[in-house]
Design a protein around this motif. Structure first.
Motif, PDB file in Angstrom:
ATOM      1  N   ASP A  19      72.453  67.531  15.123  1.00 17.89           N
ATOM      2  CA  ASP A  19      71.592  67.172  16.243  1.00 17.89           C
ATOM      3  C   ASP A  19      71.886  68.086  17.432  1.00 17.89           C
ATOM      4  O   ASP A  19      73.050  68.316  17.764  1.00 17.89           O
ATOM      5  CB  ASP A  19      71.848  65.723  16.691  1.00 17.89           C
ATOM      6  CG  ASP A  19      71.395  64.699  15.663  1.00 17.89           C
ATOM      7  OD1 ASP A  19      70.843  65.100  14.631  1.00 17.89           O
ATOM      8  OD2 ASP A  19      71.587  63.496  15.918  1.00 17.89           O
ATOM      9  N   ASP A  36      66.806  67.505  15.213  1.00 23.55           N
ATOM     10  CA  ASP A  36      67.671  66.924  14.184  1.00 23.55           C
ATOM     11  C   ASP A  36      67.479  67.739  12.913  1.00 23.55           C
ATOM     12  O   ASP A  36      66.442  67.660  12.264  1.00 23.55           O
ATOM     13  CB  ASP A  36      67.282  65.446  13.968  1.00 23.55           C
ATOM     14  CG  ASP A  36      68.185  64.732  12.954  1.00 23.55           C
ATOM     15  OD1 ASP A  36      68.986  65.406  12.271  1.00 23.55           O
ATOM     16  OD2 ASP A  36      68.070  63.489  12.858  1.00 23.55           O
ATOM     17  N   ASP A 150      67.234  59.895  15.062  1.00 25.02           N
ATOM     18  CA  ASP A 150      67.151  58.631  14.322  1.00 25.02           C
ATOM     19  C   ASP A 150      68.523  57.997  14.107  1.00 25.02           C
ATOM     20  O   ASP A 150      68.616  56.925  13.508  1.00 25.02           O
ATOM     21  CB  ASP A 150      66.410  58.807  13.000  1.00 25.02           C
ATOM     22  CG  ASP A 150      67.097  59.790  12.075  1.00 25.02           C
ATOM     23  OD1 ASP A 150      68.060  60.449  12.513  1.00 25.02           O
ATOM     24  OD2 ASP A 150      66.677  59.896  10.906  1.00 25.02           O
ATOM     25  N   ASP A 182      74.726  58.023  10.849  1.00 26.70           N
ATOM     26  CA  ASP A 182      74.038  59.304  11.034  1.00 26.70           C
ATOM     27  C   ASP A 182      74.549  59.951  12.325  1.00 26.70           C
ATOM     28  O   ASP A 182      75.147  59.284  13.167  1.00 26.70           O
ATOM     29  CB  ASP A 182      72.520  59.053  11.144  1.00 26.70           C
ATOM     30  CG  ASP A 182      71.698  60.329  10.939  1.00 26.70           C
ATOM     31  OD1 ASP A 182      72.293  61.410  10.734  1.00 26.70           O
ATOM     32  OD2 ASP A 182      70.463  60.231  10.987  1.00 26.70           O
ATOM     33  N   ASP A 183      74.314  61.267  12.449  1.00 27.94           N
ATOM     34  CA  ASP A 183      74.523  61.903  13.744  1.00 27.94           C
ATOM     35  C   ASP A 183      73.660  61.175  14.768  1.00 27.94           C
ATOM     36  O   ASP A 183      72.552  60.746  14.450  1.00 27.94           O
ATOM     37  CB  ASP A 183      74.063  63.365  13.707  1.00 27.94           C
ATOM     38  CG  ASP A 183      74.878  64.218  12.742  1.00 27.94           C
ATOM     39  OD1 ASP A 183      76.066  63.916  12.545  1.00 27.94           O
ATOM     40  OD2 ASP A 183      74.319  65.174  12.197  1.00 27.94           O
TER      41      ASP A 183
HETATM   42 MN   LIG Z   1      69.325  62.082  11.778  1.00 31.17          MN
END
Ligand SMILES: [Mn+2]
Length: 196
Positions: A19, A36, A150, A182-183
């Motif tokens: 990201d 992303d 996200d 997630d990142d």
């Molecule tokens: Mn992501």
């Protein structure tokens, strides 16, 4: 034209998150974006870095044109999703556009506290580009625009307090709405200058 803050937490604390955010001030305006990179690790980071490079090289171009440029540039990568906004202080408008899952939220600073959500198109820049549609909205001093990957829940909207600093908002969003799977990256921008 803008004050801004970003807060990020790469997955598992790895240094190389996929990201990225970009903010570039230009004459009479600014460009802001969150990217992303598809997947995780080095490949995701590479795709995101290439997209960021394109945005920094052509910050005065329209979001539509920039996404097309990124699409060409990212063809040999796994691709990326991104949302971006071009602020025009002379005309007091912002034009924004999103491809894939990067949320965009505009919260008005004055008058009736209204919130507008970016409607990103499904797709992956560099892989599969949707029919692009950029939306142009009036913007005023004190308005706040937030982009988040996200890895951040869309419940972030509840933290966008027009009276709080961009840094406080960014930190609160990451702390309260960042997902651990997630990142996660959030970029908070606020219009402060020009005729905006
Ligand atoms: Mn992501």
């Amino acid at each position: 034209v803008l004050v801004w803050s970003a807060a990020a937490r790469p997955l598992n604390g790895t240094a190389e998150g996929g990201d990225l955010h970009v903010v570039v001030e230009v004459d009479g305006g600014a460009l802001a974006a969150v990217i992303d990179g598809a997947g995780h690790g080095a490949e995701a980071a590479e795709a995101a870095a290439q997209a960021a490079e394109v945005l920094r090289a052509f910050p005065t171009e329209s979001p539509l044109r920039l996404v097309r440029r990124c699409h060409e540039r990212l063809r040999l990568t796994r691709g990326a999703v991104m949302s971006l906004a071009s602020f025009d202080a002379q005309r007091s408008v912002v034009t924004w556009l999103g491809v894939g899952d990067v949320s965009g939220t505009l919260v008005r600073g004055r008058g009736v506290g209204s919130t507008t959500f970016l409607l990103p198109r499904a797709g992956v820049v560099g892989v599969r580009l949707p029919t692009l549609f950029a939306q142009t909205l009036p913007i005023a001093r004190g308005d706040t625009v937030v982009f988040a990957t996200d890895g951040v829940s869309t419940a972030l909207v509840y933290e966008i307090d027009p009276t709080a600093s961009t840094q406080i908002i960014a930190e609160r969003i990451l702390a309260r709405h960042g997902r651990s799977v997630d990142d996660a990256l959030v970029l908070v921008t606020r219009c402060v200058g020009g005729r905006i």
